[in-house]
Enzyme design. Structure first.
Site, mmCIF file in Angstrom:
data_model
loop_
_atom_site.group_PDB
_atom_site.id
_atom_site.type_symbol
_atom_site.label_atom_id
_atom_site.label_comp_id
_atom_site.label_asym_id
_atom_site.label_seq_id
_atom_site.Cartn_x
_atom_site.Cartn_y
_atom_site.Cartn_z
ATOM 1 N N GLU A 153 -3.978 72.608 -11.732
ATOM 2 C CA GLU A 153 -3.956 73.253 -10.027
ATOM 3 C C GLU A 153 -3.578 74.535 -10.343
ATOM 4 O OE1 GLU A 153 -4.977 71.415 -6.000
ATOM 5 O OE2 GLU A 153 -3.535 71.723 -6.624
ATOM 6 N N GLU A 176 0.389 64.269 0.306
ATOM 7 C CA GLU A 176 0.271 65.617 -0.261
ATOM 8 C C GLU A 176 1.778 66.777 0.336
ATOM 9 O OE1 GLU A 176 -1.233 69.439 -3.057
ATOM 10 O OE2 GLU A 176 -2.592 68.162 -2.198
#
Length: 258
Positions: free
Chosen positions: A240, A143
């Site tokens: 998120e 990520e």
């Protein structure tokens, strides 16, 4: 139709983690993700998943002290044994809970370390993790995390992520694409998705700059959601974000996904 998941680490924080599964189900979700599920046992999580008919679709490999302001594990020379143990711990959870995707956080460049050894350590650790996770049919992802929220993070933008994919050179390794982090780095969020979708195995979203729910900031989520729906992307899209209000009242954005 988007394959939506809700992140139980950042949403429904009004209650303990073990109670958030029920809240996700009540909101109509069928899938959840948890950054670090390790405060609960595998049995406790499985009971909640079964009770509320939920799938756990993403977890992170334990990242040492990263979330407390430290450097983490994956890209830190001298932490290879600890990283190996962290991967093995994540594998136990992912295997028993049938988690399809596991995220590996690169960590920060230590203040007293040169960048090149950190990147070399990261690539070697990622290669190990890819072999281990692929053997269990689990997809490993890396990520990009913006350098504003997490200074000195080793992979902050798409160019750095693409370089790491090339360095690791492992067919199993994919990207986790967080729209918020890309916007914070000044990337064109939709263009980044379009150009890298074949390398992306998981998408996450929050608005920018405050990381609240979609349509509270400057990211055009209507266009993004519409494009994902038309694309061949089959993975999950994880909410998120930090709710700007009560968690249960932060889901007006769902209307744009219908």
């Amino acid at each position: 139709m988007l394959n939506l998941a809700v992140n139980l680490s950042m949403i429904y924080t009004e209650v303990p983690l073990i109670e958030r599964f029920a809240w996700a189900k009540a909101q109509g979700f069928h899938a959840v993700e948890i950054q670090f599920p390790y405060e609960l046992s595998i049995t406790e999580i499985q009971q909640q998943l079964d009770r509320h008919e939920l799938d756990l679709v993403l977890i992170n490999v334990p990242a040492g002290d990263l979330m407390q302001g430290g450097n983490g594990l994956a890209g830190i020379p001298g932490q290879e044994i600890e990283f190996t143990r962290a991967v093995q711990h994540a594998m136990q959870y992912a295997t028993m809970l049938q988690v399809p995707t596991v995220n590996i956080l690169a960590g920060r460049q230590p203040m007293d370390a040169d960048l090149l050894p950190c990147l070399q350590t990261l690539s070697e650790n990622l290669r190990f993790a890819c072999d281990a996770l692929q053997s269990l049919n689990i997809t490993p992802v890396i990520e990009m995390i913006n350098g504003v929220d997490m200074p000195r993070f080793l992979i902050q933008n798409l160019a750095q992520a693409q370089e790491m994919l090339e360095a690791v050179n492992h067919p199993a390794l994919k990207l986790q694409y967080d729209c918020y982090h890309m916007a914070m780095m000044g990337e064109d969020v939709l263009e980044g998705l379009q150009e890298n979708i074949d390398h992306i195995a998981h998408i996450q979203f929050a608005d920018c700059p405050n990381r609240h729910e979609p349509f509270t900031g400057n990211i055009d989520y209507k266009a993004i959601f519409q494009w994902i729906q038309r694309s061949h992307y089959m993975g999950y899209c994880g909410a998120e974000y930090k709710p700007s209000t009560l968690s249960s009242e932060s889901f007006n954005w769902l209307r744009s996904c219908i």
